[in-house]
Every structure is written in C-alpha cells, then in structure tokens.
Design a protein around this motif. Structure first.
Motif, mmCIF file in Angstrom:
data_model
loop_
_atom_site.group_PDB
_atom_site.id
_atom_site.type_symbol
_atom_site.label_atom_id
_atom_site.label_comp_id
_atom_site.label_asym_id
_atom_site.label_seq_id
_atom_site.Cartn_x
_atom_site.Cartn_y
_atom_site.Cartn_z
ATOM 1 N N ALA A 1 -7.863 30.641 -60.450
ATOM 2 C CA ALA A 1 -8.570 29.392 -59.710
ATOM 3 C C ALA A 1 -8.489 30.226 -58.455
ATOM 4 O O ALA A 1 -8.694 30.075 -57.002
ATOM 5 C CB ALA A 1 -8.321 28.725 -58.890
ATOM 6 N N GLY A 2 -6.573 30.304 -58.122
ATOM 7 C CA GLY A 2 -5.437 30.976 -56.729
ATOM 8 C C GLY A 2 -6.294 32.222 -56.628
ATOM 9 O O GLY A 2 -6.274 32.950 -55.385
ATOM 10 N N SER B 1 -18.535 23.502 -56.480
ATOM 11 C CA SER B 1 -17.727 24.505 -55.375
ATOM 12 C C SER B 1 -19.169 25.610 -55.763
ATOM 13 O O SER B 1 -19.592 26.561 -54.925
ATOM 14 C CB SER B 1 -17.023 25.336 -56.026
ATOM 15 N N ALA B 2 -19.701 25.348 -57.122
ATOM 16 C CA ALA B 2 -20.446 26.882 -57.705
ATOM 17 C C ALA B 2 -22.119 26.352 -57.030
ATOM 18 O O ALA B 2 -22.784 26.966 -57.253
ATOM 19 C CB ALA B 2 -20.485 26.333 -59.228
ATOM 20 N N VAL C 1 -18.140 23.110 -48.237
ATOM 21 C CA VAL C 1 -18.593 22.132 -49.560
ATOM 22 C C VAL C 1 -17.338 23.342 -50.569
ATOM 23 O O VAL C 1 -16.991 22.898 -50.870
ATOM 24 C CB VAL C 1 -20.090 22.370 -49.787
ATOM 25 N N LEU C 2 -17.327 24.364 -50.164
ATOM 26 C CA LEU C 2 -16.922 25.397 -51.301
ATOM 27 C C LEU C 2 -15.584 24.411 -50.603
ATOM 28 O O LEU C 2 -14.630 24.774 -51.742
ATOM 29 C CB LEU C 2 -17.058 26.607 -50.467
ATOM 30 N N ILE C 3 -14.978 23.785 -49.959
ATOM 31 C CA ILE C 3 -14.223 23.683 -49.298
ATOM 32 C C ILE C 3 -13.166 22.516 -50.466
ATOM 33 O O ILE C 3 -12.501 22.250 -50.681
ATOM 34 C CB ILE C 3 -13.348 23.620 -47.866
ATOM 35 N N LEU C 4 -14.022 21.393 -50.057
ATOM 36 C CA LEU C 4 -14.084 20.318 -50.714
ATOM 37 C C LEU C 4 -13.983 20.205 -52.443
ATOM 38 O O LEU C 4 -13.412 19.941 -52.828
ATOM 39 C CB LEU C 4 -15.559 19.469 -50.292
ATOM 40 N N GLY C 5 -14.566 21.581 -52.755
ATOM 41 C CA GLY C 5 -15.078 21.160 -53.859
ATOM 42 C C GLY C 5 -13.669 22.135 -54.733
ATOM 43 O O GLY C 5 -13.096 22.211 -55.469
ATOM 44 N N ALA D 1 -18.389 32.693 -61.585
ATOM 45 C CA ALA D 1 -17.045 31.948 -61.336
ATOM 46 C C ALA D 1 -16.837 30.716 -61.403
ATOM 47 O O ALA D 1 -15.524 30.972 -62.396
ATOM 48 C CB ALA D 1 -16.346 32.992 -60.618
ATOM 49 N N PHE D 2 -16.932 29.766 -60.713
ATOM 50 C CA PHE D 2 -17.090 28.592 -60.387
ATOM 51 C C PHE D 2 -17.161 28.306 -62.034
ATOM 52 O O PHE D 2 -16.731 26.866 -62.310
ATOM 53 C CB PHE D 2 -17.325 27.518 -59.091
ATOM 54 N N LEU D 3 -18.613 28.163 -62.778
ATOM 55 C CA LEU D 3 -19.194 28.189 -63.750
ATOM 56 C C LEU D 3 -18.175 28.173 -64.512
ATOM 57 O O LEU D 3 -17.895 28.153 -66.081
ATOM 58 C CB LEU D 3 -20.341 28.370 -64.144
ATOM 59 N N PHE D 4 -17.879 29.026 -64.786
ATOM 60 C CA PHE D 4 -17.099 30.142 -65.532
ATOM 61 C C PHE D 4 -15.516 29.154 -65.873
ATOM 62 O O PHE D 4 -14.768 28.770 -67.002
ATOM 63 C CB PHE D 4 -16.480 31.229 -65.363
#
Length: 476
Positions: free
Chosen positions: A37-38, A104-105, A112-116, A180-183
């Motif tokens: 994730a990083g 995030s997905a 919202v991306l930053i929140l997730g 990629a986030f669903l992965f």
C-alpha cells in the motif's frame, strides 16, 4: 476453559513444519499488503491525477499522509496490544484496513481517497503491524528460527514495497487504479481467514495503563515534522515554523514521559528503551533503510511517468529488478544469519544500496534506455534485502518478551517514519522541478543519507545483543 500459559501456547519456534507455516502465513501477508500500500500508488500518479482531477503533489500528499499516520500511531498501537491482546488488535487493524481499501476504490475525489487510503488504512496498519513483530518474537525463541521467521516477514514486506509498482501497474493498466485497492481488500479477507490459527502467547491485561496525553504528543510532534518537510517546496518560512513546532511538541512529549516515570506511572514509551546502544543504532539503520526504499521508489516512479512519459505497467516492469534482488537476499536471511554477524550484514546492505544509487544516477544520465535503471535498482534491492532482517532482529532481540509491545511499536514507528521521510524528502525535491537534474538531486540526497546509515552500522556492537532470547529465555 483453561487458560494457556505462555509456554504452552507457544509453538516451538525452532521446529520447522506446518505449525510454523500456519503462524507465518497471515503475519507475512499482513506485512506484504501494508508495504504494498505504501508503494503501489507510485505508478498511479498520472491515472489518479486525471481521474480525480489532482496533481503530482496531491498524490504525493496521499502517499505521505498514509505513511505518516502509520508512523505517528505505531507506538500507541504497540502499547494497545498489551491491554487488548495481540491477536485482537491484529484482527481489528485488518478490518479497519479493509474498510479503508474499499472506500479508496470508490473515491470520487482526493479527499475521500485520503480518508480511505491515508487515514483508515493508515490507522489499521498501525494496529495490525506491531502484533506481527510481537508475535514473531514471542513464538520463535531460537535465534536461527527467529531469523528465518523475520526473514520471511521482511521478504514479504520488502517484496510488497518493491513489487508494489509492478503489481499496481499491471492492475492499473489491465483494469484501473481502483482495482488495486480492491486487490488489497481481497488480500485482507484472505489474511482474516488464515488468522484463525493464530494463538496469542500472552493474555491481555485490560487494567494496563494507556498514556493518552503521551500518544497525542508523540503523534502530533511527528506529524508536524513531516508536514514541515512536505512544505519545503512551497514556503520555507512555513517549513521552519512547522519543524520548530514539531521539535517543541516532541520535547514536550519527552518531558511528559519523564514526569510520568518519576510519578511511578507507565508512560507511552519508557526512556529505558533507549539505554541499549545496539538497539538505538539498530533503530537508526531501520529508519534509513525504509527511507532509502520508499524515497528511491517514489523518485524513480515519478521521474519515469512525469519526465519520461511511461505508463503504469512500463514503470512497474522497470521495478522488477529491485523486487527480484530484494526477494533473493531477504529469503537468504536464515542462511546469512548462520554465517555472518548481523553488523556485517547491515554494513554490506548499506554498501550495496549506496552503490546502486550511484549506478542509477550515472547510467540514467548517460542513456535514455529504460534498461539503464535495471542494474541500480537490482543493487538497491539486494542491499535492502540483506539488511532489513538483521536490523529488526538487533532491535527486537535486545528486549525480553514483557517489553515487546513497547519496542515493537517503537521499531515499526521508526521504520514507517523513515518511509514518510523518504517520500517527503525525495518527493519535495523532485516535484519542485520535475527534470533530470531534480531526479539526480533527489537520488544524491538519498545516497548521502545511505552513507549515514553505513556509519551507524559500523558503530553497532560486534557481540550478540544482551537481551537475545536465544541465550536466555525470559521464562528461564
């Protein structure tokens, strides 16, 4: 139901076989996905920017905040394991991380991306990663078995960070960056299923004191320092103000810790953790290792996409050399630990990494070919893989199991702070002027920091750390 004693609950760490594999599988996968994730967003800079109508700086902010949240909350996360139990914190962190990945997905914008990704996944990681290292230290008491276990976990973590651009690039090119986030969410579900076989060797202590003011001060100070570095390309006065504020808050944290200790109360972080010279130097090497890994990953990925115009999959494929090198050397950790002192391995790792950075700068400046990145990235991967495991072992083995919650939180916080610094420092230099010269300046800065790591490694004690549990178990 009878309560297991620590020794009864502990699988024999020196015994190879199915028990070890069942224990290590969820722990190694957890380290893999958090490291993934990083770094996987590094190859999505252009795609996320277009889809969410943001900039390179916006994507860098999301990446850095994720790393920062991990670093700032890792020490409190480590302490919570003593109060609520290691397995319980591990499962709670996984659940929170999974929610963040799904959010995030579906993100409609950068906020919202930053929140997730940055907040929920970051907090989840801070809860689940300390138990990975605490459980490994408690369950594997023999130094060889522990080296093998840490080798597998660090190989998974290093592979996640190094292969993040490749896997993220493949998924982004084949489907979209959202997949990629669903992965990540699917991997989290797999880890939750595998975690049923985990046993917590020590019972939780609900009466254990948790230092809330200390947690706020430590997290606030670290956040201000990283924010100061991020602001360097926009406003030097703001940078100086944030760095000064961060230093003052961290000084306040240190004063608070000493006040709590004098009053006979348990602080968030005991000052006695810093009385072991070998552990202190090991923490320095950990910080700089992850700084080099994440800093070089962000720098090369941003340069390839923004300056060279490569897409996500092309960028990811170039990172294959680093992934292969890191996996090869990390998986050899047990073999190397049996034949070479940990100090020697850490020194060799920094030497290879510095050489790799020099090769990257020289070859990339001399030719436009994408193959110019391969030798340098391979050397960086080999160097990091050689030294990640012994650095962790130096720190973890310096303390008895009663203190593993504290030292694991501190160790992981220091490592993730290094990741934050790497992305923030290299990214700040790079995004200020996305040219070949800026790329060279960012990589040179990383090389200088690598030299500092090599100096710290040479100062490590030659003998085995005093607290090595292979020599004397706390239960003896």
């Amino acid at each position: 139901m009878t309560e297991q004693t620590p020794d009864a609950a502990r699988p024999a760490g020196s015994r190879p076989g199915g028990t070890d594999r069942r224990v290590l599988a969820p722990l190694a996968l957890a380290q893999f996905i958090c490291s993934f994730a990083g770094s996987n967003m590094n190859v999505m800079i252009n795609d996320i920017g277009r889809d969410l109508d943001t900039t390179v700086q916006g994507v860098q902010l999301a990446i850095t905040v994720f790393l920062l949240v991990m670093a700032a909350l890792m020490i409190p996360g480590g302490k919570l394991t003593d109060r609520f139990g290691r397995k319980r914190c591990f499962l709670a962190g996984l659940a929170l991380y999974g929610v963040g990945a799904v959010l995030s997905a579906m993100a409609p914008g950068l906020g919202v991306l930053i929140l997730g990704n940055s907040i929920l996944e970051g907090v989840g990681t801070a809860l689940l990663i300390p138990p990975v290292y605490i459980l490994t230290t408690l369950l594997f008491t023999d130094v060889t078995a522990r080296a093998r276990a840490f080798g597998i976990i660090m190989a998974a973590g290093g592979a996640g960070a190094a292969a993040g651009p490749l896997i993220g690039g493949l998924i982004t090119s084949a489907i979209s960056w959202r997949a990629a986030f669903l992965f990540q969410a699917l991997v989290i579900a797999l880890i939750l299923a595998l975690s049923r076989s985990l046993v917590d060797p020590l019972p939780p202590d609900p009466r254990r004191h948790f230092d809330i003011p200390g947690a706020i001060l430590s997290a606030g100070g670290l956040a201000l320092v990283v924010m100061g570095i991020l602001a360097a390309d926009q406003n030097l006065i703001l940078t100086a103000a944030l760095l000064a504020a961060g230093a003052l808050v961290l000084a306040g944290f240190l004063h608070w810790v000493r006040t709590e200790e004098r009053a006979g109360r348990e602080p968030l972080l005991s000052t006695s953790l810093f009385r072991d010279r070998g552990s202190n130097l090991g923490l320095v090497t950990q910080n700089l290792q992850w700084l080099l890994l994440m800093g070089s990953s962000f720098t090369v990925a941003a340069f390839l996409q923004v300056v060279r115009g490569y897409d996500a999959i092309q960028t990811g494929l170039i990172f294959t050399a680093a992934t292969v090198g890191l996996l090869a050397s990390s998986l050899a950790a047990q073999h190397l630990a049996q034949r070479r002192p940990q100090r020697t391995l850490i020194m060799a790792g920094f030497t290879l990494t510095i050489l790799g950075i020099a090769v990257l700068i020289g070859l990339v400046a001399g030719t436009p070919s994408p193959w110019a990145f391969t030798p340098g990235l391979a050397l960086i991967g080999l160097g990091l893989g050689v030294m990640l495991t012994p650095s962790v072992n130096v720190v973890q083995s310096a303390f008895p199991e009663q203190r593993q919650g504290e030292i694991s939180g501190l160790s992981r916080s220091v490592s993730n702070l290094g990741s934050s610094f790497g992305t923030a420092i290299a990214g700040t230099i790079l995004v200020a002027d996305l040219t070949k010269n800026a790329y060279a300046a960012a990589m040179t800065t990383l090389g200088v920091l690598g030299v500092l790591g090599l100096v710290a490694a040479t100062l490590l004690p030659r003998e085995t750390p005093k607290g090595d549990t292979s020599a004397a178990s706390p239960h003896d």
